[in-house]
Design a protein around this motif. Structure first.
Motif, PDB file in Angstrom:
ATOM      1  N   ILE A   1       0.867  -1.177   0.000  1.00 39.55           N
ATOM      2  CA  ILE A   1       0.000   0.000   0.000  1.00 39.55           C
ATOM      3  C   ILE A   1       0.904   1.227   0.000  1.00 39.55           C
ATOM      4  CG2 ILE A   1      -1.735   1.306   1.296  1.00 39.55           C
ATOM      5  CD1 ILE A   1      -2.603  -1.359   2.533  1.00 39.55           C
ATOM      6  N   TYR A   2       0.582   2.165  -0.870  1.00 41.14           N
ATOM      7  CA  TYR A   2       1.337   3.413  -0.986  1.00 41.14           C
ATOM      8  C   TYR A   2       0.383   4.561  -0.692  1.00 41.14           C
ATOM      9  CZ  TYR A   2       4.703   0.437  -3.361  1.00 41.14           C
ATOM     10  OH  TYR A   2       5.594  -0.553  -3.652  1.00 41.14           O
ATOM     11  N   ILE A   3       0.622   5.246   0.414  1.00 48.44           N
ATOM     12  CA  ILE A   3      -0.265   6.319   0.868  1.00 48.44           C
ATOM     13  C   ILE A   3       0.441   7.658   0.710  1.00 48.44           C
ATOM     14  CG2 ILE A   3      -1.469   7.285   2.859  1.00 48.44           C
ATOM     15  CD1 ILE A   3      -1.680   4.367   3.923  1.00 48.44           C
ATOM     16  N   TYR A   4      -0.253   8.585   0.071  1.00 53.20           N
ATOM     17  CA  TYR A   4       0.285   9.930  -0.132  1.00 53.20           C
ATOM     18  C   TYR A   4      -0.567  10.923   0.647  1.00 53.20           C
ATOM     19  CZ  TYR A   4       1.661  14.293  -2.298  1.00 53.20           C
ATOM     20  OH  TYR A   4       2.113  15.576  -2.495  1.00 53.20           O
ATOM     21  N   CYS A   5       0.091  11.718   1.482  1.00 49.16           N
ATOM     22  CA  CYS A   5      -0.578  12.769   2.247  1.00 49.16           C
ATOM     23  C   CYS A   5       0.147  14.085   1.991  1.00 49.16           C
ATOM     24  CB  CYS A   5      -0.496  12.497   3.748  1.00 49.16           C
ATOM     25  SG  CYS A   5      -1.177  10.928   4.266  1.00 49.16           S
ATOM     26  N   SER A   6      -0.628  15.135   1.876  1.00 47.61           N
ATOM     27  CA  SER A   6      -0.033  16.438   1.642  1.00 47.61           C
ATOM     28  C   SER A   6      -0.794  17.493   2.429  1.00 47.61           C
ATOM     29  CB  SER A   6      -0.093  16.769   0.147  1.00 47.61           C
ATOM     30  OG  SER A   6       0.330  18.083  -0.083  1.00 47.61           O
ATOM     31  N   TYR A   7      -0.048  18.413   3.020  1.00 48.81           N
ATOM     32  CA  TYR A   7      -0.649  19.572   3.663  1.00 48.81           C
ATOM     33  C   TYR A   7       0.200  20.788   3.322  1.00 48.81           C
ATOM     34  CZ  TYR A   7      -1.753  23.202   6.948  1.00 48.81           C
ATOM     35  OH  TYR A   7      -2.087  24.417   7.474  1.00 48.81           O
ATOM     36  N   GLU A   8      -0.397  21.697   2.615  1.00 47.72           N
ATOM     37  CA  GLU A   8       0.225  22.996   2.407  1.00 47.72           C
ATOM     38  C   GLU A   8      -0.852  24.005   2.717  1.00 47.72           C
ATOM     39  OE1 GLU A   8       2.843  23.542  -0.906  1.00 47.72           O
ATOM     40  OE2 GLU A   8       3.585  21.503  -0.756  1.00 47.72           O
ATOM     41  N   PRO A   9      -0.461  25.108   3.336  1.00 46.21           N
ATOM     42  CA  PRO A   9      -1.410  26.032   3.971  1.00 46.21           C
ATOM     43  C   PRO A   9      -2.870  25.910   3.532  1.00 46.21           C
ATOM     44  CG  PRO A   9       0.663  27.125   3.727  1.00 46.21           C
ATOM     45  CD  PRO A   9       0.828  25.735   3.132  1.00 46.21           C
ATOM     46  N   GLU A  10      -3.629  25.378   4.463  1.00 47.60           N
ATOM     47  CA  GLU A  10      -5.088  25.235   4.372  1.00 47.60           C
ATOM     48  C   GLU A  10      -5.560  24.293   3.275  1.00 47.60           C
ATOM     49  OE1 GLU A  10      -6.297  26.337   7.172  1.00 47.60           O
ATOM     50  OE2 GLU A  10      -4.269  27.106   7.392  1.00 47.60           O
ATOM     51  N   MET A  11      -4.709  23.411   2.791  1.00 45.49           N
ATOM     52  CA  MET A  11      -5.154  22.404   1.824  1.00 45.49           C
ATOM     53  C   MET A  11      -4.599  21.041   2.216  1.00 45.49           C
ATOM     54  SD  MET A  11      -4.783  22.325  -2.278  1.00 45.49           S
ATOM     55  CE  MET A  11      -5.153  20.839  -3.178  1.00 45.49           C
ATOM     56  N   TYR A  12      -5.506  20.120   2.428  1.00 45.95           N
ATOM     57  CA  TYR A  12      -5.135  18.748   2.744  1.00 45.95           C
ATOM     58  C   TYR A  12      -5.398  17.872   1.524  1.00 45.95           C
ATOM     59  CZ  TYR A  12      -5.394  20.259   7.624  1.00 45.95           C
ATOM     60  OH  TYR A  12      -5.210  20.911   8.814  1.00 45.95           O
ATOM     61  N   ALA A  13      -4.500  16.923   1.259  1.00 47.26           N
ATOM     62  CA  ALA A  13      -4.712  15.971   0.164  1.00 47.26           C
ATOM     63  C   ALA A  13      -4.293  14.584   0.657  1.00 47.26           C
ATOM     64  CB  ALA A  13      -3.897  16.372  -1.058  1.00 47.26           C
ATOM     65  N   PHE A  14      -5.061  13.596   0.268  1.00 44.63           N
ATOM     66  CA  PHE A  14      -4.794  12.206   0.627  1.00 44.63           C
ATOM     67  C   PHE A  14      -5.139  11.353  -0.587  1.00 44.63           C
ATOM     68  CE2 PHE A  14      -6.288   8.023   1.872  1.00 44.63           C
ATOM     69  CZ  PHE A  14      -5.351   7.613   2.805  1.00 44.63           C
ATOM     70  N   ASP A  15      -4.276  10.404  -0.910  1.00 48.99           N
ATOM     71  CA  ASP A  15      -4.584   9.452  -1.976  1.00 48.99           C
ATOM     72  C   ASP A  15      -3.787   8.183  -1.724  1.00 48.99           C
ATOM     73  OD1 ASP A  15      -5.829   8.431  -4.239  1.00 48.99           O
ATOM     74  OD2 ASP A  15      -5.378  10.191  -5.468  1.00 48.99           O
ATOM     75  N   VAL A  16      -4.105   7.150  -2.452  1.00 49.89           N
ATOM     76  CA  VAL A  16      -3.489   5.848  -2.210  1.00 49.89           C
ATOM     77  C   VAL A  16      -3.479   5.035  -3.496  1.00 49.89           C
ATOM     78  CG1 VAL A  16      -5.695   4.854  -1.450  1.00 49.89           C
ATOM     79  CG2 VAL A  16      -3.562   3.785  -0.722  1.00 49.89           C
ATOM     80  N   PHE A  17      -2.450   4.201  -3.638  1.00 54.14           N
ATOM     81  CA  PHE A  17      -2.455   3.180  -4.683  1.00 54.14           C
ATOM     82  C   PHE A  17      -1.895   1.898  -4.088  1.00 54.14           C
ATOM     83  CE2 PHE A  17       1.483   5.595  -5.358  1.00 54.14           C
ATOM     84  CZ  PHE A  17       2.446   4.628  -5.593  1.00 54.14           C
ATOM     85  N   PHE A  18      -2.032   0.816  -4.841  1.00 52.59           N
ATOM     86  CA  PHE A  18      -1.760  -0.510  -4.302  1.00 52.59           C
ATOM     87  C   PHE A  18      -0.937  -1.344  -5.275  1.00 52.59           C
ATOM     88  CE2 PHE A  18      -5.878   1.034  -2.933  1.00 52.59           C
ATOM     89  CZ  PHE A  18      -5.863   0.846  -1.571  1.00 52.59           C
ATOM     90  N   ARG A  19      -0.235  -2.343  -4.728  1.00 53.11           N
ATOM     91  CA  ARG A  19       0.329  -3.409  -5.547  1.00 53.11           C
ATOM     92  C   ARG A  19      -0.426  -4.674  -5.149  1.00 53.11           C
ATOM     93  NH1 ARG A  19       6.030  -3.154  -5.397  1.00 53.11           N
ATOM     94  NH2 ARG A  19       5.901  -1.834  -7.216  1.00 53.11           N
ATOM     95  N   ILE A  20      -1.058  -5.279  -6.162  1.00 51.04           N
ATOM     96  CA  ILE A  20      -1.851  -6.489  -5.961  1.00 51.04           C
ATOM     97  C   ILE A  20      -1.472  -7.464  -7.068  1.00 51.04           C
ATOM     98  CG2 ILE A  20      -4.185  -7.459  -5.902  1.00 51.04           C
ATOM     99  CD1 ILE A  20      -5.172  -4.646  -5.044  1.00 51.04           C
ATOM    100  N   ASN A  21      -1.124  -8.675  -6.687  1.00 53.13           N
ATOM    101  CA  ASN A  21      -0.739  -9.700  -7.684  1.00 53.13           C
ATOM    102  C   ASN A  21       0.341  -9.185  -8.631  1.00 53.13           C
ATOM    103  OD1 ASN A  21      -2.674 -11.449  -6.621  1.00 53.13           O
ATOM    104  ND2 ASN A  21      -4.254 -10.689  -7.997  1.00 53.13           N
TER     105      ASN A  21
END
Length: 146
Positions: A30-50
């Motif tokens: 599981i690869y989780i990306y989080c970002s916070y830059e003044p007053e903006m939050y971002a979250f996303d994810v991708f996966f390795r499966i098979n």
């Protein structure tokens, strides 16, 4: 009494748990990306499966014998919970007088039960008119995929 690192570990563990639930406990990585830059939050994810690296909406490209629920509602719920965890990290940073990372990249190796993270504290995209959190996430996805 919990220290800052305990709180951070709890929230990151929760992010991983929510992502594992999203893929019915069937991811290799599981690869989780989080970002916070003044007053903006971002979250996303991708996966390795098979052996295939896939985005959250393309899980079914990695399996042949079953179908994942990748409905927009389910994707939004995943992102909402991830963003809530990220906001809680920010709350704890303030509470403990710690600097909030501008970027967190987490890699969870399921079989090894191993979570690694990298953290940035300088602005990554908000000082660049062309760059958005999605661009950083896409670049990381392409880097891991290749």
């Amino acid at each position: 009494m919990k220290n800052f690192e305990d709180h951070l570990a709890d929230m990151q563990t929760d992010m991983v748990a929510v992502c594992m639930e999203y893929v019915n406990d069937r991811a290799d990585d599981i690869y989780i990306y989080c970002s916070y830059e003044p007053e903006m939050y971002a979250f996303d994810v991708f996966f390795r499966i098979n052996g295939k690296t896939v985005r959250k909406n393309k899980l079914n490209d990695a399996v042949s014998n079953e179908q994942y629920n990748v409905s927009l509602d389910r994707q939004r719920a995943l992102l909402r919970i991830g963003n809530e965890n990220l906001k809680q990290i920010h709350v704890k940073c303030k509470e403990f007088g710690k600097e909030m990372p501008t970027e967190i990249k987490l890699h969870y190796e399921v079989k090894k039960n191993k979570l690694e993270g990298s953290y940035k504290y300088e602005l990554v995209y908000s000082n660049n008119k062309e760059l958005l959190p999605d661009h950083i996430f896409d670049a990381w996805f392409n880097e891991v995929k290749s």
